[in-house]
Design an enzyme around this catalytic site. Sequence first.
Site, mmCIF file in Angstrom:
data_model
loop_
_atom_site.group_PDB
_atom_site.id
_atom_site.type_symbol
_atom_site.label_atom_id
_atom_site.label_comp_id
_atom_site.label_asym_id
_atom_site.label_seq_id
_atom_site.Cartn_x
_atom_site.Cartn_y
_atom_site.Cartn_z
ATOM 1 N N CYS A 286 41.543 44.058 27.229
ATOM 2 C CA CYS A 286 41.195 43.560 25.471
ATOM 3 C C CYS A 286 40.787 45.213 24.696
ATOM 4 C CB CYS A 286 40.303 42.632 25.215
ATOM 5 S SG CYS A 286 39.962 41.794 23.844
ATOM 6 N N HIS A 380 42.479 38.436 29.672
ATOM 7 C CA HIS A 380 40.956 38.633 30.208
ATOM 8 C C HIS A 380 41.694 38.124 31.504
ATOM 9 C CE1 HIS A 380 38.140 39.647 26.758
ATOM 10 N NE2 HIS A 380 38.979 39.230 26.024
ATOM 11 N N GLU A 382 39.477 37.958 34.193
ATOM 12 C CA GLU A 382 38.025 37.754 34.360
ATOM 13 C C GLU A 382 37.657 35.292 34.098
ATOM 14 O OE1 GLU A 382 36.817 38.144 30.860
ATOM 15 O OE2 GLU A 382 38.116 39.050 32.035
#
Length: 434
Positions: A286, A380, A382
């Site tokens: 990001c 992302h 995760e």
Amino acid sequence: MFARSIIRLPTTLSRGFATHTGPLSALPATLHLKTGQSFHGRSFGSPRSVFGETVFSTSITSYTESMTDPSYRGQILVFTTPLIGNYGIPSNNAPIDSQDVGVVLESQGIQCSAIVVADVAEKFSHHSAVESLASWCRRSNIPAITGVDTRAITRLLRDQGTTLGRLAIGADASAPAPTSEQYWDPSIENLVDQVSTKYPYQLNPTGNIKIAVLDFGVKANILRSLVRRNAAVTVLPWNYDFNSIRDKFDGLFLTNGPGNPGQCMEAVSILRKTLQEWNKPVFGICMGHQIIGMAAGLEAYRMTFGNRGHNQPVLALASAGSIKAGRVYVTSQNHQYALKLSDPFPQGWEPFFINCNDSSVEGIKSTPESGKKVWGVQFHPESAGGPLDTIEMFTDFLDECRVHKAENIKTPVGATIDAASFMREQPARVQVAA
């Protein structure tokens, strides 16, 4: 027989599993947009008025994770899902060990400036819930509005782009809308400096690979994803002079964060030197991805809409580790800025992912010819919440760090970092975007 007996359960018993949120506020509330539209509803959070950048998220679940994501700092968050709050709010305490980082959600508290929902749930039900969404907002001093047409708001934001707004509560709700000069633009501030840790700290110090993390507003699940793969993590402020201590580490990770990457030129300058002089693996997510791109010579720009939600498809243009060229991955995203796709790309770099919806750059990587191991992704891996299509990118990164360590080991196995030389303070609890 068993099914029939279940159906015959008394209504009072079957409905007793949900907890009522209690009476909601009777205060009026109004969402004003700088473009002139106003939406009237009622307040269910803190009785105060705020300015912010009005954005929307298409996430169906994980409102708790979205609200505690530091990347939403300074923003009025509109949820497109009609009903929000139905599973309540969990306790946000977790252990600090090789499996967790001190919090259950993405930081220690709510990060967005306000929330906008069509229908707030008046009952919630979940085994881990300890309070309602309304109670959490009031306790956290976060204003919130319900009873508005979030579909109409979303269509406006899709047509005109992310828009500055004001959520007015109580007596302010009936006052005239602010003038254009009164709206506050969070992008002119260094939001990263507000959410980044102020002091370095360590997690899982007995891990077998030493990773430095530059904190631009880190989500807790990024740290979880590292420590659960047995990394010894040292989290540093966003503008820390990493080059003065870089030889203590086996890899560098750059996190997500809010706002304009142009406010972080100090970090860009530090990273540029790192990339020129350091050959160990580097991974950014990001905001971290944008910082890597700017250090490599690319430009960042403000997108009209940004991408926020759990269903953004990205196409892999190159293969690396678990990522296979030509495959589409569904990803979780939250960003307003992106890297410009330039032709030619800077020497030693190549596009890694591209967004299937708007063709924006979703990832870059160093070329094999460069001799570097550097990746950046706009999404992302995760998630939390969202799909886990790309979660193994954490494993890929740490595997590369371990390979590099094995090939270039210069210190005895089991040697520890002398943290005292660069850590002014180690908090008793993890500082995850307070």
